[in-house]
Motif scaffolding. Structure first.
Motif, PDB file in Angstrom:
ATOM      1  N   ALA A  10     -21.164 -22.639 -27.471  1.00 14.24           N
ATOM      2  CA  ALA A  10     -20.639 -23.737 -26.659  1.00 14.24           C
ATOM      3  C   ALA A  10     -20.554 -23.208 -25.233  1.00 14.24           C
ATOM      4  O   ALA A  10     -20.110 -22.078 -25.006  1.00 14.24           O
ATOM      5  N   VAL A  11     -20.983 -24.022 -24.267  1.00 16.56           N
ATOM      6  CA  VAL A  11     -20.952 -23.611 -22.870  1.00 16.56           C
ATOM      7  C   VAL A  11     -20.080 -24.603 -22.118  1.00 16.56           C
ATOM      8  O   VAL A  11     -20.243 -25.813 -22.249  1.00 16.56           O
ATOM      9  N   ARG A  12     -19.149 -24.074 -21.341  1.00 12.80           N
ATOM     10  CA  ARG A  12     -18.201 -24.900 -20.600  1.00 12.80           C
ATOM     11  C   ARG A  12     -18.293 -24.567 -19.122  1.00 12.80           C
ATOM     12  O   ARG A  12     -18.351 -23.408 -18.723  1.00 12.80           O
ATOM     13  N   ALA A  13     -18.278 -25.600 -18.287  1.00 14.98           N
ATOM     14  CA  ALA A  13     -18.247 -25.430 -16.833  1.00 14.98           C
ATOM     15  C   ALA A  13     -16.790 -25.404 -16.393  1.00 14.98           C
ATOM     16  O   ALA A  13     -15.973 -26.197 -16.860  1.00 14.98           O
ATOM     17  N   THR A  14     -16.464 -24.482 -15.493  1.00 19.14           N
ATOM     18  CA  THR A  14     -15.095 -24.371 -15.017  1.00 19.14           C
ATOM     19  C   THR A  14     -15.064 -23.710 -13.650  1.00 19.14           C
ATOM     20  O   THR A  14     -16.087 -23.279 -13.133  1.00 19.14           O
ATOM     21  N   ALA A  15     -13.879 -23.645 -13.089  1.00 21.73           N
ATOM     22  CA  ALA A  15     -13.650 -22.920 -11.838  1.00 21.73           C
ATOM     23  C   ALA A  15     -12.570 -21.878 -12.094  1.00 21.73           C
ATOM     24  O   ALA A  15     -11.610 -22.133 -12.814  1.00 21.73           O
ATOM     25  N   VAL A  16     -12.737 -20.711 -11.510  1.00 22.44           N
ATOM     26  CA  VAL A  16     -11.796 -19.605 -11.694  1.00 22.44           C
ATOM     27  C   VAL A  16     -11.214 -19.232 -10.334  1.00 22.44           C
ATOM     28  O   VAL A  16     -11.965 -19.042  -9.373  1.00 22.44           O
ATOM     29  N   ALA A  17      -9.897 -19.146 -10.266  1.00 24.65           N
ATOM     30  CA  ALA A  17      -9.232 -18.771  -9.014  1.00 24.65           C
ATOM     31  C   ALA A  17      -9.480 -17.307  -8.709  1.00 24.65           C
ATOM     32  O   ALA A  17      -9.358 -16.446  -9.582  1.00 24.65           O
ATOM     33  N   GLU A  18      -9.849 -17.041  -7.461  1.00 26.41           N
ATOM     34  CA  GLU A  18     -10.017 -15.679  -6.950  1.00 26.41           C
ATOM     35  C   GLU A  18      -9.249 -15.609  -5.644  1.00 26.41           C
ATOM     36  O   GLU A  18      -9.802 -15.910  -4.585  1.00 26.41           O
ATOM     37  N   GLY A  19      -7.993 -15.265  -5.720  1.00 28.32           N
ATOM     38  CA  GLY A  19      -7.145 -15.291  -4.534  1.00 28.32           C
ATOM     39  C   GLY A  19      -6.908 -16.722  -4.119  1.00 28.32           C
ATOM     40  O   GLY A  19      -6.499 -17.552  -4.920  1.00 28.32           O
ATOM     41  N   SER A  20      -7.214 -17.049  -2.873  1.00 29.92           N
ATOM     42  CA  SER A  20      -7.007 -18.406  -2.376  1.00 29.92           C
ATOM     43  C   SER A  20      -8.261 -19.269  -2.509  1.00 29.92           C
ATOM     44  O   SER A  20      -8.281 -20.403  -2.048  1.00 29.92           O
ATOM     45  N   ARG A  21      -9.310 -18.742  -3.131  1.00 35.14           N
ATOM     46  CA  ARG A  21     -10.577 -19.473  -3.274  1.00 35.14           C
ATOM     47  C   ARG A  21     -10.919 -19.603  -4.752  1.00 35.14           C
ATOM     48  O   ARG A  21     -10.257 -19.034  -5.602  1.00 35.14           O
ATOM     49  N   TYR A  22     -11.977 -20.356  -5.040  1.00 38.37           N
ATOM     50  CA  TYR A  22     -12.407 -20.583  -6.418  1.00 38.37           C
ATOM     51  C   TYR A  22     -13.876 -20.234  -6.577  1.00 38.37           C
ATOM     52  O   TYR A  22     -14.674 -20.459  -5.677  1.00 38.37           O
ATOM     53  N   ALA A  23     -14.210 -19.697  -7.734  1.00 33.14           N
ATOM     54  CA  ALA A  23     -15.602 -19.414  -8.079  1.00 33.14           C
ATOM     55  C   ALA A  23     -16.038 -20.392  -9.158  1.00 33.14           C
ATOM     56  O   ALA A  23     -15.262 -20.730 -10.060  1.00 33.14           O
ATOM     57  N   ALA A  24     -17.280 -20.858  -9.066  1.00 32.53           N
ATOM     58  CA  ALA A  24     -17.861 -21.712 -10.097  1.00 32.53           C
ATOM     59  C   ALA A  24     -18.353 -20.808 -11.225  1.00 32.53           C
ATOM     60  O   ALA A  24     -19.032 -19.819 -10.979  1.00 32.53           O
ATOM     61  N   CYS A  25     -17.997 -21.149 -12.458  1.00 31.32           N
ATOM     62  CA  CYS A  25     -18.356 -20.303 -13.599  1.00 31.32           C
ATOM     63  C   CYS A  25     -18.799 -21.133 -14.792  1.00 31.32           C
ATOM     64  O   CYS A  25     -18.406 -22.281 -14.951  1.00 31.32           O
ATOM     65  N   LEU A  26     -19.597 -20.492 -15.641  1.00 31.36           N
ATOM     66  CA  LEU A  26     -19.921 -21.018 -16.959  1.00 31.36           C
ATOM     67  C   LEU A  26     -19.308 -20.078 -17.978  1.00 31.36           C
ATOM     68  O   LEU A  26     -19.396 -18.856 -17.829  1.00 31.36           O
ATOM     69  N   VAL A  27     -18.688 -20.640 -18.996  1.00 32.80           N
ATOM     70  CA  VAL A  27     -18.081 -19.846 -20.058  1.00 32.80           C
ATOM     71  C   VAL A  27     -18.883 -20.099 -21.328  1.00 32.80           C
ATOM     72  O   VAL A  27     -18.974 -21.235 -21.797  1.00 32.80           O
ATOM     73  N   VAL A  28     -19.474 -19.040 -21.877  1.00 30.70           N
ATOM     74  CA  VAL A  28     -20.276 -19.145 -23.092  1.00 30.70           C
ATOM     75  C   VAL A  28     -19.480 -18.540 -24.241  1.00 30.70           C
ATOM     76  O   VAL A  28     -19.095 -17.372 -24.189  1.00 30.70           O
TER      77      VAL A  28
END
Length: 90
Positions: A10-28
């Motif tokens: 299953a692959v999920r799209a999400t955003a991960v907080a990195e300090g005061s900014r966010y990174a776009a990520c896929l979680v497999v």
């Protein structure tokens, strides 16, 4: 969040907080057997000030996946960059 199901993952799209900014990520995450989720950053050299923008970028990346390797690594089209920016003429 957006999800896609593949045969073994299953692959999920999400955003991960990195300090005061966010990174776009896929979680497999493995579906049928035990295992741990693996996070793949999308366009690693780009971060977002707003979570919603990072989530939109990861959803676009999820839609662009053409398949998964045997270990769950996402496969993208050859010309996929992860950026919406137009490429300069060659």
């Amino acid at each position: 969040m957006t999800d896609r199901l593949f045969d073994d993952y299953a692959v999920r799209a999400t955003a991960v907080a990195e300090g005061s900014r966010y990174a776009a990520c896929l979680v497999v995450t493995p579906r049928a057997r035990h295992g741990y989720p693996v996070y793949y950053a999308i366009a690693e050299n780009r971060s977002f000030r707003e979570r919603e923008l990072a989530e939109q970028a990861s959803a676009k990346a999820l839609a662009a996946i053409i398949g998964l390797e045997g270990d769950g690594t996402p496969i993208f089209p050859d010309d996929y960059t992860g950026f919406d920016d137009a490429l300069p003429p060659a």
